[in-house]
Scaffold this active site. Structure first.
Site, PDB file in Angstrom:
ATOM      1  N   HIS A  69       0.985  -1.285  -0.246  1.00  0.00           N
ATOM      2  CA  HIS A  69       0.063   0.154  -0.042  1.00  0.00           C
ATOM      3  C   HIS A  69       0.809   1.289   0.056  1.00  0.00           C
ATOM      4  O   HIS A  69       0.502   2.293  -0.492  1.00  0.00           O
ATOM      5  CB  HIS A  69      -0.946  -0.041   1.243  1.00  0.00           C
ATOM      6  CG  HIS A  69      -2.073  -0.778   0.998  1.00  0.00           C
ATOM      7  ND1 HIS A  69      -2.533  -1.600   1.988  1.00  0.00           N
ATOM      8  CD2 HIS A  69      -2.944  -0.884   0.070  1.00  0.00           C
ATOM      9  CE1 HIS A  69      -3.606  -2.267   1.665  1.00  0.00           C
ATOM     10  NE2 HIS A  69      -3.972  -1.857   0.179  1.00  0.00           N
ATOM     11  N   GLU A 137      -5.506  -2.639  13.181  1.00  0.00           N
ATOM     12  CA  GLU A 137      -6.734  -2.263  12.448  1.00  0.00           C
ATOM     13  C   GLU A 137      -7.292  -3.344  11.609  1.00  0.00           C
ATOM     14  O   GLU A 137      -8.698  -3.685  11.817  1.00  0.00           O
ATOM     15  CB  GLU A 137      -6.347  -1.080  11.389  1.00  0.00           C
ATOM     16  CG  GLU A 137      -7.487  -0.559  10.388  1.00  0.00           C
ATOM     17  CD  GLU A 137      -7.027   0.219   9.517  1.00  0.00           C
ATOM     18  OE1 GLU A 137      -7.864   0.852   8.749  1.00  0.00           O
ATOM     19  OE2 GLU A 137      -5.876   0.322   9.122  1.00  0.00           O
ATOM     20  N   HIS A 138      -6.701  -4.232  10.835  1.00  0.00           N
ATOM     21  CA  HIS A 138      -7.045  -5.332  10.109  1.00  0.00           C
ATOM     22  C   HIS A 138      -6.179  -6.456  10.777  1.00  0.00           C
ATOM     23  O   HIS A 138      -4.966  -6.491  10.861  1.00  0.00           O
ATOM     24  CB  HIS A 138      -6.649  -5.353   8.818  1.00  0.00           C
ATOM     25  CG  HIS A 138      -7.392  -3.802   7.961  1.00  0.00           C
ATOM     26  ND1 HIS A 138      -8.647  -3.819   7.828  1.00  0.00           N
ATOM     27  CD2 HIS A 138      -6.553  -2.888   7.529  1.00  0.00           C
ATOM     28  CE1 HIS A 138      -8.813  -2.732   7.075  1.00  0.00           C
ATOM     29  NE2 HIS A 138      -7.675  -2.118   7.234  1.00  0.00           N
TER      30      HIS A 138
END
Length: 176
Positions: A69, A137-138
């Site tokens: 990302h 977060e994930h």
């Protein structure tokens, strides 16, 4: 700008959603008074947990999906299985060979920096402790029996269960 205002050939959109680079976040901020841009999502943060029942190559692929990302993202593979960790490490160059140069640079920066890599823990309990302390977060649980681990993980914003739920699935199918 085209989707926010519309053009002769591009229809004006009702909403722009999803995460992006710092440039995307800046553009969404500028357009927020013109179109609904949702929340200003920033860098991705994920942990891929893998027990000894999964393929390390798959774990590496899911790790790279997050690491690519951008260099400001955070991505860890956490496992107590030396076999999985070594297989994941061995698979990374092959996965990189199919990625663009920019994505390889992003993922290499994450995986060799302070916000990512492969964490080999001494035990399953230590893996759970790392995940709960980090509170990602994930979180993707890679296991043939993902529900066996769920009760031990108490600190994660989103938990994806099993080998067919990479974080990108959640980002693009389930929505932000």
């Amino acid at each position: 700008a085209a989707v926010a205002y519309g053009t002769e050939t591009v229809k004006r959109a009702l909403k722009i959603v999803g995460p992006g680079s710092p440039w995307v976040v800046a553009a969404k901020s500028v357009l927020s008074s013109v179109i609904n841009t949702g929340l200003p999502a920033g860098p991705s943060e994920a942990i891929i947990f893998a027990d000894d029942s999964v393929d390390g190559g798959l774990a590496a692929l899911d790790l790279l999906i997050e690491a690519e990302h951008g260099p400001d993202s955070s991505a860890y593979l956490v496992t107590h299985s030396r076999k999985v960790a070594e297989a994941a490490l061995a698979a990374i160059p092959e996965h990189w060979s199919r990625m663009t140069e920019q994505r390889v640079e992003f993922s290499r920066a994450v995986l060799t920096g302070k916000r990512g890599g492969i964490v080999l823990t001494a035990s399953l309990e230590d893996s759970y402790r790392f995940i709960n302390d980090y509170a990602p977060e994930h979180l993707e649980i890679l296991s043939k029996e993902p529900f066996a681990h769920l009760g031990r993980i108490t600190e994660a914003a989103e938990i994806l269960m099993g080998p067919h739920t990479p974080v990108t699935l959640a980002n693009f199918v389930l929505g932000p």
